[in-house]
Design an enzyme around this catalytic site. Structure first.
Site, PDB file in Angstrom:
ATOM      1  N   ARG A  62       0.858  -1.184   0.000  1.00 25.18           N
ATOM      2  CA  ARG A  62       0.000   0.000   0.000  1.00 25.18           C
ATOM      3  C   ARG A  62       0.894   1.233   0.000  1.00 25.18           C
ATOM      4  NH1 ARG A  62      -3.688  -2.466  -1.766  1.00 25.18           N
ATOM      5  NH2 ARG A  62      -5.544  -3.153  -0.651  1.00 25.18           N
TER       6      ARG A  62
ATOM      7  N   HIS B 223      -1.563   1.029  -9.849  1.00 22.75           N
ATOM      8  CA  HIS B 223      -2.251   0.019  -9.018  1.00 22.75           C
ATOM      9  C   HIS B 223      -2.811  -1.114  -9.901  1.00 22.75           C
ATOM     10  CE1 HIS B 223      -4.344  -0.576  -4.895  1.00 22.75           C
ATOM     11  NE2 HIS B 223      -4.134  -1.755  -5.487  1.00 22.75           N
TER      12      HIS B 223
HETATM   13  P1  NDP Z   1      -2.007 -11.847   3.981  1.00 25.66           P
HETATM   14  O1  NDP Z   1      -2.876 -11.302   5.052  1.00 25.66           O
HETATM   15  O2  NDP Z   1      -2.299 -13.194   3.428  1.00 25.66           O
HETATM   16  O3  NDP Z   1      -0.480 -11.870   4.491  1.00 25.66           O
HETATM   17  C1  NDP Z   1       0.082 -10.827   5.197  1.00 25.66           C
HETATM   18  C2  NDP Z   1       1.529 -11.190   5.548  1.00 25.66           C
HETATM   19  O4  NDP Z   1       2.145 -10.064   6.171  1.00 25.66           O
HETATM   20  C3  NDP Z   1       1.609 -12.346   6.536  1.00 25.66           C
HETATM   21  O5  NDP Z   1       2.698 -13.174   6.217  1.00 25.66           O
HETATM   22  C4  NDP Z   1       1.878 -11.638   7.868  1.00 25.66           C
HETATM   23  O6  NDP Z   1       2.631 -12.397   8.790  1.00 25.66           O
HETATM   24  C5  NDP Z   1       2.706 -10.451   7.416  1.00 25.66           C
HETATM   25  N1  NDP Z   1       2.617  -9.362   8.381  1.00 25.66           N
HETATM   26  C6  NDP Z   1       1.514  -8.660   8.744  1.00 25.66           C
HETATM   27  N2  NDP Z   1       1.825  -7.749   9.689  1.00 25.66           N
HETATM   28  C7  NDP Z   1       3.151  -7.895   9.912  1.00 25.66           C
HETATM   29  C8  NDP Z   1       4.064  -7.253  10.794  1.00 25.66           C
HETATM   30  N3  NDP Z   1       3.667  -6.293  11.632  1.00 25.66           N
HETATM   31  N4  NDP Z   1       5.345  -7.650  10.771  1.00 25.66           N
HETATM   32  C9  NDP Z   1       5.755  -8.633   9.941  1.00 25.66           C
HETATM   33  N5  NDP Z   1       4.933  -9.288   9.086  1.00 25.66           N
HETATM   34  C10 NDP Z   1       3.655  -8.916   9.085  1.00 25.66           C
HETATM   35  O7  NDP Z   1      -1.998 -10.736   2.821  1.00 25.66           O
HETATM   36  P2  NDP Z   1      -1.875 -10.975   1.248  1.00 25.66           P
HETATM   37  O8  NDP Z   1      -0.583 -11.662   0.963  1.00 25.66           O
HETATM   38  O9  NDP Z   1      -3.127 -11.574   0.714  1.00 25.66           O
HETATM   39  O10 NDP Z   1      -1.838  -9.458   0.736  1.00 25.66           O
HETATM   40  C11 NDP Z   1      -0.897  -8.524   1.225  1.00 25.66           C
HETATM   41  C12 NDP Z   1      -1.253  -7.117   0.786  1.00 25.66           C
HETATM   42  O11 NDP Z   1      -1.029  -6.944  -0.601  1.00 25.66           O
HETATM   43  C13 NDP Z   1      -2.733  -6.736   0.937  1.00 25.66           C
HETATM   44  O12 NDP Z   1      -3.061  -6.414   2.264  1.00 25.66           O
HETATM   45  C14 NDP Z   1      -2.816  -5.516   0.031  1.00 25.66           C
HETATM   46  O13 NDP Z   1      -2.483  -4.356   0.760  1.00 25.66           O
HETATM   47  C15 NDP Z   1      -1.726  -5.772  -1.013  1.00 25.66           C
HETATM   48  N6  NDP Z   1      -2.304  -6.021  -2.348  1.00 25.66           N
HETATM   49  C16 NDP Z   1      -1.913  -5.223  -3.392  1.00 25.66           C
HETATM   50  C17 NDP Z   1      -2.408  -5.435  -4.662  1.00 25.66           C
HETATM   51  C18 NDP Z   1      -1.949  -4.607  -5.813  1.00 25.66           C
HETATM   52  O14 NDP Z   1      -2.499  -4.737  -6.915  1.00 25.66           O
HETATM   53  N7  NDP Z   1      -0.928  -3.778  -5.642  1.00 25.66           N
HETATM   54  C19 NDP Z   1      -3.377  -6.500  -4.933  1.00 25.66           C
HETATM   55  C20 NDP Z   1      -3.709  -7.288  -3.782  1.00 25.66           C
HETATM   56  C21 NDP Z   1      -3.186  -7.047  -2.545  1.00 25.66           C
HETATM   57  P3  NDP Z   1       2.040 -13.736   9.478  1.00 25.66           P
HETATM   58  O15 NDP Z   1       1.819 -14.706   8.337  1.00 25.66           O
HETATM   59  O16 NDP Z   1       3.125 -14.160  10.379  1.00 25.66           O
HETATM   60  O17 NDP Z   1       0.759 -13.351  10.151  1.00 25.66           O
END
Ligand code: NDP
Length: 310
Positions: free
Chosen positions: A225, A273
């Site tokens: 983001r 995006h």
């Molecule tokens: P998920 O919720 O499946 O995964 C999030 C990951 O981030 C997990 O591995 C989590 O760790 C890790 N994480 C979250 N908070 C922290 C933290 N504080 N410190 C370290 N690691 C952290 O998300 P997705 O993979 O499905 O998507 C990720 C993001 O991609 C979405 O939220 C969105 O913002 C963005 N996105 C962008 C798009 C684009 O076109 N540019 C399209 C789709 C999504 P853990 O597994 O240990 O909980």
């Protein structure tokens, strides 16, 4: 009672498109726009950046469903309202995200970024070729999208590390967590890919301090983001040539205003995006599946933890 869905994105055009597709694919499901007669029957609100006052007008809403993978756009009021929140998780979107990241990686690995710059001044310059195994890629966020991209990059022969909140084990990927783990990953990332969700812990994480821990000449790919990035810190890191450049897909304000200096910073490549999204039919299938689960009391698909914000 038949499932009823309220399409409440911030774009009336997009809401209408989704509503019409829902009516076409699932005639047995009631589909409404805000203000429609009967819309108060909706149990599920399909949202992108919804009006925070949504629940006040539609007290029958029992599920807020993001029409995307992220949920940050739902806003803190609705995220903390106690109403369950679900999101879209789609295999096709994972592939699309991997392709986008691979494009960014190859652009650097094969020096297309430099060639594009040098074409402008008709400068002929050949650079030594780098092998995949010599490219160290660090992925922040090892969830549905980041975890898939990291695994695929590793399978493709890149040297991949990843960072998550909790411990992970992914074939071919060196996995880290915690602050110490983040530092280790940053120190060994020629390309840093941000795939984190936006929440209180991750907002502004791509700042001067983090960027300074990357090796000289490293490259940033931000697909998470816009608010993960402190724009001026990136511009400074690129202008001082600590970073080679960046590929940015997401921005704090979208569309990116024409006055934004990111547009004109040399070595920053901007895409609007487009990294990846789920197809509209897939979004509708997932909304309807969860609307049915809601009515039968079954466990919902892809429900997020509002305390964590993802
Ligand atoms: P998920 O919720 O499946 O995964 C999030 C990951 O981030 C997990 O591995 C989590 O760790 C890790 N994480 C979250 N908070 C922290 C933290 N504080 N410190 C370290 N690691 C952290 O998300 P997705 O993979 O499905 O998507 C990720 C993001 O991609 C979405 O939220 C969105 O913002 C963005 N996105 C962008 C798009 C684009 O076109 N540019 C399209 C789709 C999504 P853990 O597994 O240990 O909980």
């Amino acid at each position: 009672m038949s499932p009823a869905i309220l399409f409440a994105t911030n774009s009336p055009t997009y809401s209408t498109t989704l509503m019409n597709l829902c009516r076409e694919l699932y005639p047995q499901v009631e589909a409404f726009l805000p203000g429609d007669e009967g819309a108060e029957r909706a149990q599920l609100a399909a949202c992108w950046a919804p009006d925070p006052a949504l629940l006040k007008h539609y007290p029958n809403i029992q599920l807020i469903h993001s029409v995307a993978a992220g949920v940050d756009h739902i806003g803190t009021d609705l995220l903390s309202s106690g109403v369950p929140i679900c999101r879209v998780v789609d295999d096709g979107q994972k592939v699309g995200m991997f392709e986008y990241i691979l494009c960014g990686v190859l652009r650097v690995q094969r020096n297309f970024d430099k060639a594009a710059m040098e074409q402008a001044s008709q400068h002929w310059q050949r650079y030594p070729m780098r092998k995949r195994a010599d490219m160290r890629i660090g992925v922040l966020g090892l969830g549905e999208l980041g975890g898939y991209a990291a695994s695929q990059l590793a399978e493709f022969g890149y040297c991949v590390s990843g960072w998550a909140r909790t411990e992970k084990s992914l074939a071919g990927v060196r996995c880290y967590n915690g602050i110490d783990g983040l530092q280790k990953l940053l120190n060994q990332s020629d390309i840093l890919v941000n795939m984190l969700p936006l929440n209180g812990q991750t907002k502004g994480i791509l700042n001067a301090d983090l960027l300074s821990q990357l090796p000289e000449g490293a490259y940033l790919i931000n697909c998470g983001r816009g608010a993960h990035l402190v724009e001026n810190d990136l511009i400074e890191a690129v202008n001082s040539q600590h970073l080679r450049g960046a590929l940015l897909d997401v921005f704090s304000v979208e569309p990116l205003p024409s006055s934004d200096p990111l547009w004109t910073t040399k070595d920053i490549f901007i895409t609007p995006h487009i990294a990846s999204d789920a197809s509209k039919p897939e979004i509708i299938h997932q909304l309807v599946r969860n609307a049915i689960k809601l009515s039968t009391g079954e466990a919902l698909n892809n429900q997020i933890n509002p305390m964590l914000g993802y």
